[in-house]
Design a protein around this motif. Structure first.
Motif, PDB file in Angstrom:
ATOM      1  N   VAL A 174       0.826  -1.205   0.000  1.00  0.00           N
ATOM      2  CA  VAL A 174       0.000   0.000   0.000  1.00  0.00           C
ATOM      3  C   VAL A 174       0.861   1.256   0.000  1.00  0.00           C
ATOM      4  N   ASP A 175       1.875   1.293   0.854  1.00  0.00           N
ATOM      5  CA  ASP A 175       2.717   2.484   0.938  1.00  0.00           C
ATOM      6  C   ASP A 175       3.447   2.754  -0.372  1.00  0.00           C
ATOM      7  N   GLU A 176       3.873   1.698  -1.041  1.00  0.00           N
ATOM      8  CA  GLU A 176       4.566   1.885  -2.317  1.00  0.00           C
ATOM      9  C   GLU A 176       3.615   2.428  -3.377  1.00  0.00           C
ATOM     10  N   LEU A 177       2.384   1.904  -3.398  1.00  0.00           N
ATOM     11  CA  LEU A 177       1.416   2.401  -4.373  1.00  0.00           C
ATOM     12  C   LEU A 177       1.125   3.885  -4.135  1.00  0.00           C
ATOM     13  N   LEU A 178       0.931   4.262  -2.883  1.00  0.00           N
ATOM     14  CA  LEU A 178       0.678   5.670  -2.572  1.00  0.00           C
ATOM     15  C   LEU A 178       1.874   6.535  -2.954  1.00  0.00           C
ATOM     16  N   ALA A 179       3.069   5.996  -2.763  1.00  0.00           N
ATOM     17  CA  ALA A 179       4.274   6.744  -3.130  1.00  0.00           C
ATOM     18  C   ALA A 179       4.364   6.915  -4.642  1.00  0.00           C
ATOM     19  N   ARG A 180       3.929   5.885  -5.391  1.00  0.00           N
ATOM     20  CA  ARG A 180       3.952   5.989  -6.860  1.00  0.00           C
ATOM     21  C   ARG A 180       3.002   7.080  -7.334  1.00  0.00           C
ATOM     22  N   VAL A 181       1.855   7.195  -6.675  1.00  0.00           N
ATOM     23  CA  VAL A 181       0.922   8.260  -7.034  1.00  0.00           C
ATOM     24  C   VAL A 181       1.516   9.613  -6.680  1.00  0.00           C
ATOM     25  N   ASP A 182       2.095   9.719  -5.500  1.00  0.00           N
ATOM     26  CA  ASP A 182       2.711  10.985  -5.067  1.00  0.00           C
ATOM     27  C   ASP A 182       3.818  11.431  -6.009  1.00  0.00           C
ATOM     28  N   ALA A 183       4.498  10.461  -6.620  1.00  0.00           N
ATOM     29  CA  ALA A 183       5.649  10.781  -7.470  1.00  0.00           C
ATOM     30  C   ALA A 183       5.257  11.283  -8.855  1.00  0.00           C
ATOM     31  N   VAL A 184       3.985  11.196  -9.207  1.00  0.00           N
ATOM     32  CA  VAL A 184       3.541  11.660 -10.526  1.00  0.00           C
ATOM     33  C   VAL A 184       3.780  13.166 -10.644  1.00  0.00           C
ATOM     34  N   THR A 185       4.389  13.574 -11.745  1.00  0.00           N
ATOM     35  CA  THR A 185       4.694  14.995 -11.935  1.00  0.00           C
ATOM     36  C   THR A 185       3.715  15.638 -12.912  1.00  0.00           C
ATOM     37  N   LEU A 186       3.664  16.949 -12.873  1.00  0.00           N
ATOM     38  CA  LEU A 186       2.811  17.691 -13.798  1.00  0.00           C
ATOM     39  C   LEU A 186       3.233  17.431 -15.240  1.00  0.00           C
ATOM     40  N   ASP A 187       4.523  17.364 -15.473  1.00  0.00           N
ATOM     41  CA  ASP A 187       5.013  17.118 -16.829  1.00  0.00           C
ATOM     42  C   ASP A 187       4.584  15.743 -17.328  1.00  0.00           C
ATOM     43  N   GLU A 188       4.618  14.741 -16.463  1.00  0.00           N
ATOM     44  CA  GLU A 188       4.190  13.388 -16.866  1.00  0.00           C
ATOM     45  C   GLU A 188       2.721  13.371 -17.268  1.00  0.00           C
ATOM     46  N   VAL A 189       1.876  14.010 -16.478  1.00  0.00           N
ATOM     47  CA  VAL A 189       0.448  14.044 -16.796  1.00  0.00           C
ATOM     48  C   VAL A 189       0.198  14.800 -18.095  1.00  0.00           C
ATOM     49  N   ASN A 190       0.844  15.931 -18.259  1.00  0.00           N
ATOM     50  CA  ASN A 190       0.600  16.746 -19.446  1.00  0.00           C
ATOM     51  C   ASN A 190       1.159  16.105 -20.710  1.00  0.00           C
ATOM     52  N   THR A 191       2.280  15.412 -20.588  1.00  0.00           N
ATOM     53  CA  THR A 191       2.821  14.683 -21.743  1.00  0.00           C
ATOM     54  C   THR A 191       1.873  13.565 -22.156  1.00  0.00           C
ATOM     55  N   LEU A 192       1.344  12.846 -21.163  1.00  0.00           N
ATOM     56  CA  LEU A 192       0.376  11.788 -21.454  1.00  0.00           C
ATOM     57  C   LEU A 192      -0.893  12.368 -22.061  1.00  0.00           C
ATOM     58  N   ALA A 193      -1.360  13.488 -21.517  1.00  0.00           N
ATOM     59  CA  ALA A 193      -2.570  14.118 -22.044  1.00  0.00           C
ATOM     60  C   ALA A 193      -2.397  14.520 -23.502  1.00  0.00           C
ATOM     61  N   ALA A 194      -1.243  15.082 -23.831  1.00  0.00           N
ATOM     62  CA  ALA A 194      -0.990  15.493 -25.212  1.00  0.00           C
ATOM     63  C   ALA A 194      -1.002  14.298 -26.150  1.00  0.00           C
ATOM     64  N   ASP A 195      -0.453  13.173 -25.693  1.00  0.00           N
ATOM     65  CA  ASP A 195      -0.428  11.958 -26.512  1.00  0.00           C
ATOM     66  C   ASP A 195      -1.821  11.329 -26.614  1.00  0.00           C
ATOM     67  N   LEU A 196      -2.421  11.075 -25.465  1.00  0.00           N
ATOM     68  CA  LEU A 196      -3.676  10.313 -25.429  1.00  0.00           C
ATOM     69  C   LEU A 196      -4.851  11.107 -25.984  1.00  0.00           C
TER      70      LEU A 196
END
Length: 447
Positions: free
Chosen positions: A405-427
């Protein structure tokens, strides 16, 4: 031998047990691989007075040929109709007599049979559920009875346009690929399906290496393993030693259709539409960023689409986005239900918002909100034994490991604005398929 691993004594083939985690948010998770290849995972939560117990089989509707379409779902129904030890009434009555509940469901990639009981009644639940999965009779008369039930279920589904549009969208994206077919099958495939076909599917597909047993609640792991072995002894699942099946591979990638529009004409009071595209598979490292993006776009009442289409303009009662992920493919889509005369406006607003996010991305505030929604929904979803049992089985079946559980929460916390926006531009910049159910001609819309 790995730390935390034990092997049972006696014989060349031995059960191997490992402690996977001792989670402060839950209990101790242990995993035993039986000599047959069947895996048993448990999470001991002493504070609970109930236990959820499930038998999960890595077989779903995508494992069927065209002529078998609906076989996995048909089998799910039949396994409750009686074994060599129990009638259908015995199966239901024994569990209900202790206040428990049983059920099952079929998906495109797996099937689950489960029971929830008081902790003291876990031995009964294990015996009943293992019996029905391992040793069902599949009586010819029951096949005919359940055929009628399933045909009624298919007809009922056809009367629910809000459900039908999701199947129409899957067909628009996947075409004739098994991921594009109905889990239930169709009247054309279910009607001629013979007992022999179902029996063959049962015995070829339901083998110990393909099965994961999972339980969560007030339990003892060693006792659960002992009870499972006893329940399966002498059944068709009591087999020679074998290795567990690997989780479903992610290659080759499923080929999807070019963006298209499918319309199912139906005289409904409300139009139902889905706009979306192929997305990422479930092991893609971008899945955490996709979860955040989905929350921002249509994951709740504060989402962009909900605010724009429902709150500000009152064009739809229900509007949301979602992502579905499979071993080798995925979907992203936006659903809306609205008056037929408002479909064009809803579609234009949806497309405009997707284009805007693709071009401009999301904000830091939206990133924080999207992360909070992902973490909160995950943790709050673990507050009952059923969801914890499901987490164990899905981790083993779908990923080959259980992420703490802690690792999954950490993976979510580690998501950056650039990662989301790059994915949004692609998808969100991809060509979109459209599925519509409502009072329209088949040629009423274009992508």
């Amino acid at each position: 031998m790995v730390a935390g691993e034990t092997r049972s004594a006696g014989g060349a083939a031995r059960a191997v047990t490992r402690t996977l985690s001792e989670d402060p948010l839950g209990g101790t998770v242990r995993r035993t691989v039986l000599p047959s290849g069947l895996r048993v995972l448990t999470e001991a939560i002493p504070a609970m007075r109930s236990v959820s117990f499930g038998v999960w089989v890595a077989v779903g509707s995508r494992d069927e040929t065209g002529s078998q379409a609906g076989a996995a779902h048909f089998l799910e129904h039949l396994l409750f109709k009686g074994t060599h030890k129990r009638t259908a009434l015995d199966i239901s009555a024994e569990i209900e007599a202790v206040g428990g509940e049983t059920n099952a469901f079929t998906t495109k990639e797996y099937t689950c049979y489960y029971a929830r009981v008081l902790d003291e009644d876990l031995p009964l639940a294990i015996d009943v559920m293992c019996d029905l999965v391992a040793d069902s009779v599949l009586d010819a008369a029951d096949v005919e009875t359940e055929r009628g039930v399933i045909l009624e279920e298919i007809a009922m589904h056809d009367d629910e346009p809000g459900d039908e549009v999701h199947d129409l969208f899957a067909r628009a994206v996947y075409g004739d690929h098994p991921l594009g077919r109905l889990i239930s099958g169709t009247e054309e495939t279910v009607t001629p399906m013979s007992r022999r076909q179902i029996q063959s599917f049962y015995r070829r597909r339901y083998t110990p290496p393909q099965i994961v047993v999972a339980a969560a609640g007030n339990l003892d792991h060693a006792t659960v393993v002992k009870l499972v072995r006893a329940a399966l002894r002498g059944t068709p699942l009591d087999t020679d030693p074998a290795a567990p099946a690997a989780y479903r591979p992610s290659t080759p990638v499923v080929r999807t259709k070019p963006a298209t529009t499918l319309v199912e004409p139906k005289e409904t009071e409300q139009a139902h539409l889905l706009l979306g595209c192929p997305a990422i598979d479930r092991t893609d490292e971008r899945r955490f960023a996709l979860g955040v993006l989905n929350n921002v776009l249509g994951g709740g009442m504060s989402s962009r689409l909900f605010q724009e289409i429902r709150e500000q303009r009152g064009l739809a009662y229900s509007v949301y986005s979602y992502a579905s992920q499979y071993a080798d493919s995925g979907l992203f889509a936006v659903y809306a239900g609205c008056a037929p005369g408002k479909v064009d406006e809803v579609l234009e607003l949806t497309r405009a918002e997707l284009r805007r996010v693709a071009a401009e991305g999301i904000t830091e505030a939206e990133l924080a909100r999207g992360k909070g929604m992902s973490k909160g929904s995950f943790v709050l979803g673990l507050e009952d034994t059923g969801s914890r049992m499901s987490r164990l089985a899905k981790g083993e079946l779908l990923y080959g490991n259980l992420m703490p559980v802690d690792e999954l929460l950490a993976r979510v916390d580690a998501v950056t604005l650039d990662e989301v926006n790059t994915l949004a531009a692609d998808l969100l910049g991809r060509p979109m398929s459209l599925a519509v159910v409502g009072p329209f001609d088949r040629s009423a819309f274009s992508v």
